[in-house]
Design a protein around this motif. Sequence first.
Motif: not given
Length: 321
Positions: A82-83, A100-102, A182-188
Motif C-alpha cells: 500500500i503506497p 485504486m489500482i494496486l 468511479s474515478t480510477i487511479v493507477d497507483l501501481s
Amino acid sequence: MPLTQTSPPSSLPADEIANAVALLRRGELVGIPTETVYGLGADAENDAATARIFEVKGRPTNHPLIVHLAHGSSLDGWVNRIPDVAVELAKRFWPGPLTMILPRGERSHLAVTGGQDTVAIRVPSHPIAQQLLRAFGGGIAAPSANRFGSVSPTTAQHVRADLGEDVSCVLDGGACSVGIESTIVDLSRARPILLRPGSVSREQLSVVLGHELEAHEKDLEVRAPGQIESHYAPKARVEIVERRELAARLEAARAHGERSAVLDASGEAESVDDIARSLYEKLRQADLDGMNRVLVILPTDEGTGLAIRDRLTRAAGPRKI
Ligand code: TXA
Ligand code: MG
C-alpha cells in the motif's frame, strides 16, 4: 424528462441482506446499488462465480473486475503493498467513488484481475452496498450491471431490464446519486495515472497528490478512429455538436425522416454533477423514445465535466459490429 426522484433507502431489512449474502456464498450473482452505478456482484474469491460475471455480461475475460470492500476493512491479502499516497487518497475519498489500482495480493485472484498483477479496489459509500459488504465479510467483485458495451444501470429497474433472469436478486437502493462510474487511479506504477475520470475530479486528486495528475493515453485512443470500441452507448447514434450547429443538425436529421433527442451536457443550464446523475437515464430514454440520434453538447473538462466528456465521446465513438 421525468426522473424518479425518490430519496434512496439507507438500509434494507436484515432478511433481504441475509438472502443476498446466502446467494453470494452459493456462488450466485447479486445486483448491488452503489453511489456510482449498479454493480453485478459475486464472491471475489469464488472463481466459478466470477467466471459467471464475464459470461452474463458477455465481457472478455481479460477485462479485470473491481473488488469492493467494506469501509474500515483491512486491505491485507487483497493487495500486497500500500503506497503512502494510497493511504492519503483513501483517507480523503473512501468510502466513495474512487477506485485504486494496486499491486495484487493472494486474495485477489487472477480470474478477477484478468491475469494482471494489479487489482482494482473500491470502498463504495452507498449505505446498502456497505450493509451487504459488512454482512458478507469478504470482497465482492463487481462490474457495472449491464451487458458489455451498453449503458451502465443507475436504477434497480435498469438492471432487471438488462439482465433479467441472469441475476438471482437485485437489491433496490434507489437511483444512484453520482450516476457515472468511479474515478480510477493507477497507483501501481512509478507515478499515479488517471485511467478513468469520474466525479472525484482530477483537480481534487491533484490537491491530495501535491502535483498535477497525469491522464492515461487511453484519452488519445478516443481520438484515433477505429482504435476503440464504443462504450456506454445507447442504440441511438450519439453525435457531438456545437451549440451553434444544433438547429441546422436537427433540421437536417428531420429532413431525412430521423428523430433526434438533444442532450445539453454543457453545464450552462445545470451543474455538471446534476448532468452526470441523469446522463445514462437520458441515453436510455432516447432508446425508449425510439430516437435515431442523440445530439450532445459537451461541458468543459473541469471537475466532473472531464468524466462526462469521456463517457459521451466514447458513446459517440466508432462501433464494432
Ligand atoms: O463505479 C464503478 O466503478 C462501478 C461500480 C459497480 O463499482 N464499476 C465499474 O466496473 O464501473 P467496470 O467493470 O464496468 O469497470 C471497471 C474498470 C474497467 O475499465 C477495467 O478495465 C478497470 O476498471 N480495471 C479493473 N482492474 C484493473 C486493473 N488491475 N488495472 C487496470 N484497470 C483495471
Ligand atoms: Mg462497465
